[in-house]
Design a protein around this motif. Sequence first.
Motif, short mmCIF file in Angstrom:
data_model
loop_
_atom_site.label_atom_id
_atom_site.label_comp_id
_atom_site.label_asym_id
_atom_site.label_seq_id
_atom_site.Cartn_x
_atom_site.Cartn_y
_atom_site.Cartn_z
N GLN A 163 0.60 -1.32 -0.18
CA GLN A 163 0.24 0.18 0.29
C GLN A 163 1.08 1.20 0.51
O GLN A 163 0.66 2.07 -0.16
N TYR A 164 2.44 1.17 1.08
CA TYR A 164 2.87 2.38 1.19
C TYR A 164 3.04 3.11 -0.56
O TYR A 164 3.69 4.49 -0.85
N VAL A 167 1.22 4.61 -2.75
CA VAL A 167 0.15 6.34 -2.25
C VAL A 167 1.11 6.34 -2.63
O VAL A 167 1.26 7.86 -2.69
N ARG A 170 0.51 7.68 -5.99
CA ARG A 170 -0.48 8.84 -6.41
C ARG A 170 -0.14 10.44 -5.68
O ARG A 170 0.04 11.59 -6.13
#
Length: 274
Positions: A163-164, A167, A170
Amino acid sequence: MKQLNRRTKILILTAMTAAILGGLYAAGILIPEEAAAGNFLNARQPPSLKHPFGTDSLGRDLLARTLKGMAVSLTVGFGASMISGMIAVFVGIVAATGSKTVDAAVNWLIDLVMGVPHTVLVILISFSVGRGLKGLLIGIAATHWCSLARLIRGEVLQLSSQQYVAVSRRLGKSSRWILIHHFLPHLAPQFFVGLILMFPHAILHEAAVSFLGFGLPPEQPAIGIILSESMGYISTGMWWPAVLPGVSLVLIVLLIDKLGDYLRMITDPSSAQE
């Protein structure tokens, strides 16, 4: 006295093993050339207090030659493992972050290299680039990266789904930024442990290729050359030129392999707090 936990014991054993290897390397480097020079008056002497490993057919002290040979083996092993490790990291990252075509091509190349016996491939590469120390380094470095490259590829694929990392993408972070700040720090333990684990394989292949006459030149004090020269004298009762340097080679390989195990346990998250 407070009892040492398992991690502290492993750290102490790691430091002791590294110190022994460093001491052997320093001894091989610092021993003068005269100590391993020939003297026909001392030829074919069995092990004694003056010559703990005995002497060879030219009267050269085998302990001095063995220590110098181990220093050569450690130099070749470390240099080849370092180059091979960097190739593995580069290839693994390219395979994991590239297109499916690139990934398939890299996997095909890994299967091809692993499908050929390492000793044969090292001999072919070493012979084609001129033999000697340079050819041996290139040959070993070009054949020992495959397993680590597959490990790095799998780690990068796993990291890419975290997930990091998503992120960071993004937020507009570039692929280079993600590589430097997310991928490389996570891959560093795998790289160093893989480097140490490749070390003994590189040393054994250096000795094997030199033993067969395709590696280092005959005048070079290398373990493989010492063992090759000793083959003609075993039948005459001269066991020490083969046994003692051979046992020394096995012991140094086992020490390096043990050092790799210790480093793996230190960097393993499951044992980090034991």
